[in-house]
Design an enzyme around this catalytic site. Structure first.
Site, short mmCIF file in Angstrom:
data_model
loop_
_atom_site.label_atom_id
_atom_site.label_comp_id
_atom_site.label_asym_id
_atom_site.label_seq_id
_atom_site.Cartn_x
_atom_site.Cartn_y
_atom_site.Cartn_z
N SER A 159 0.85 -1.20 0.00
CA SER A 159 0.00 0.00 0.00
C SER A 159 0.87 1.24 0.00
O SER A 159 2.00 1.24 0.53
CB SER A 159 -0.88 0.02 1.25
N TYR B 47 -2.23 -0.51 10.50
CA TYR B 47 -2.46 -1.05 9.15
C TYR B 47 -1.22 -0.83 8.28
O TYR B 47 -0.76 -1.75 7.59
CB TYR B 47 -3.67 -0.36 8.52
P1 NAP Z 1 -12.18 -4.92 0.26
O1 NAP Z 1 -12.98 -4.42 -0.87
O2 NAP Z 1 -12.53 -4.54 1.66
O3 NAP Z 1 -12.14 -6.53 0.14
C1 NAP Z 1 -11.43 -7.26 1.10
C2 NAP Z 1 -11.37 -8.72 0.69
O4 NAP Z 1 -10.61 -9.42 1.71
C3 NAP Z 1 -12.74 -9.37 0.63
O5 NAP Z 1 -12.79 -10.24 -0.47
C4 NAP Z 1 -12.83 -10.14 1.94
O6 NAP Z 1 -13.56 -11.35 1.85
C5 NAP Z 1 -11.36 -10.50 2.20
N1 NAP Z 1 -11.16 -10.71 3.64
C6 NAP Z 1 -11.33 -9.79 4.63
N2 NAP Z 1 -11.15 -10.39 5.83
C7 NAP Z 1 -10.86 -11.70 5.58
C8 NAP Z 1 -10.60 -12.83 6.40
N3 NAP Z 1 -10.61 -12.76 7.74
N4 NAP Z 1 -10.36 -14.01 5.80
C9 NAP Z 1 -10.37 -14.11 4.46
N5 NAP Z 1 -10.61 -13.09 3.63
C10 NAP Z 1 -10.86 -11.90 4.19
O7 NAP Z 1 -10.64 -4.54 0.12
P2 NAP Z 1 -9.79 -3.98 -1.13
O8 NAP Z 1 -9.83 -2.51 -1.08
O9 NAP Z 1 -10.15 -4.70 -2.37
O10 NAP Z 1 -8.33 -4.41 -0.66
C11 NAP Z 1 -7.65 -5.54 -1.18
C12 NAP Z 1 -6.19 -5.46 -0.77
O11 NAP Z 1 -5.63 -4.23 -1.27
C13 NAP Z 1 -5.97 -5.40 0.74
O12 NAP Z 1 -4.81 -6.16 1.07
C14 NAP Z 1 -5.75 -3.94 1.02
O13 NAP Z 1 -5.00 -3.72 2.20
C15 NAP Z 1 -5.01 -3.51 -0.23
N6 NAP Z 1 -5.11 -2.06 -0.51
C16 NAP Z 1 -6.32 -1.45 -0.71
C17 NAP Z 1 -6.35 -0.10 -0.96
C18 NAP Z 1 -7.65 0.64 -1.19
O14 NAP Z 1 -7.65 1.89 -1.18
N7 NAP Z 1 -8.76 -0.01 -1.39
C19 NAP Z 1 -5.16 0.64 -1.01
C20 NAP Z 1 -3.95 0.00 -0.81
C21 NAP Z 1 -3.94 -1.37 -0.56
P3 NAP Z 1 -15.15 -11.47 2.21
O15 NAP Z 1 -15.81 -10.20 1.74
O16 NAP Z 1 -15.56 -12.68 1.42
O17 NAP Z 1 -15.26 -11.71 3.68
#
Ligand code: NAP
Length: 248
Positions: free
Chosen positions: A142, A155
């Site tokens: 990130s 985080y």
């Molecule tokens: P998101 O929309 O909140 O989706 C999170 C995903 O992780 C969901 O598919 C969820 O599964 C899964 N998850 C959460 N808790 C879990 C658990 N205990 N066991 C298994 N799976 C779990 O997040 P996103 O924004 O797509 O983020 C994806 C990745 O990118 C993350 O690593 C995040 O830190 C990184 N990231 C995101 C951003 C941003 O701005 N969005 C920026 C930088 C990095 P379920 O819904 O099926 O429970």
């Protein structure tokens, strides 16, 4: 369009957001994709349906990666499906919680590290027997790992740990023909960063970026698919910024 033909892939957290976009991008490249979810069974099935409708191959697979044995359980399920060979591992599942230094609890800290760091570490460990020569691992870092954005000290430190793992995994696994990289998104329009859906939140995101639009999950998923492909054969040990020029 068939850069990933014949390859098998696991994408964790593929029910929503960046994981979903990565799963679709890999499937469009020709890979068979295991669409992992935890609570989002319906959403994961919709992703599988979408891939099948495009003529691809996919299957939903569940595990709670906050549990101590979550990565082990998931790995066994994966091996039961793919058999002896997994070509692509995208350890994307993650959680975030905004909290100041003062407000961060031990429980939140442990849960963040369990899902964001422990699970990717043990997924790599447990899947090593089937990650063979030519395979590619992509982890999710990130912008927060390199810049003090938001109020995210716990985080952000999980993502700093991911950058460190990339270095050590890539050095250890390179001789076995396995590449290891991370992508480091900035703010992306997903449930995790849903503040971008308000005018004020959007302004905050755009204020950090050189490119003045809000990132969509496909902006990240397409780079994940590139890193997984042989076009990226000489890239390993890198965290690739995919953030529209954030905090330059
Ligand atoms: P998101 O929309 O909140 O989706 C999170 C995903 O992780 C969901 O598919 C969820 O599964 C899964 N998850 C959460 N808790 C879990 C658990 N205990 N066991 C298994 N799976 C779990 O997040 P996103 O924004 O797509 O983020 C994806 C990745 O990118 C993350 O690593 C995040 O830190 C990184 N990231 C995101 C951003 C941003 O701005 N969005 C920026 C930088 C990095 P379920 O819904 O099926 O429970």
């Amino acid at each position: 369009m068939n850069a990933l033909g014949g390859k098998t892939a696991l994408v964790t957290g593929a029910s929503r957001g960046i994981g979903r976009a990565s799963a679709l991008a890999l499937a469009k490249g020709g890979a068979q994709v295991l669409v992992h979810y935890s609570t989002g069974a319906h959403e994961a099935k919709e992703v599988v349906k979408e891939i099948l409708s495009l003529g691809g191959r996919a299957q939903a697979i569940s595990a709670d990666l906050s549990k101590a044995d979550g990565a082990h359980v998931l790995s066994q399920r994966v091996i039961d499906i793919v058999g002896a060979r997994l070509d692509i591992l995208v350890a994307n599942a993650g959680i975030s919680k905004a909290a100041s230094i003062e407000d961060t609890t031990v429980e939140d800290f442990d849960r963040l590290f369990a899902v964001n760091v422990r699970a990717p570490f043990f997924l790599v460990q447990q899947l090593l027997p089937v990650l063979r020569e030519g395979s590619s691992i992509v982890l999710l870092s990130s912008l927060a790992a390199r810049a003090a954005v938001g109020s995210l000290p716990a985080y952000a430190s999980t993502k700093g740990a991911i950058d460190t793992l990339v270095t050590h995994f890539a050095a250890a696994l390179g001789p076995r023909g396995i590449r290891v990289n991370a992508v480091a998104p900035g703010v992306v329009d997903t449930d995790m960063s849903n503040f971008t859906r308000t005018d004020a939140g959007r302004e905050i995101a755009l204020g950090m970026q050189a490119i003045k639009r809000v990132a969509q999950p496909t902006d990240i998923g397409d780079v994940v698919a590139f890193l997984a492909s042989d076009d990226a054969r000489w890239i390993t040990g890198d965290t690739v910024k995919v953030d529209g020029g954030s905090k330059l």
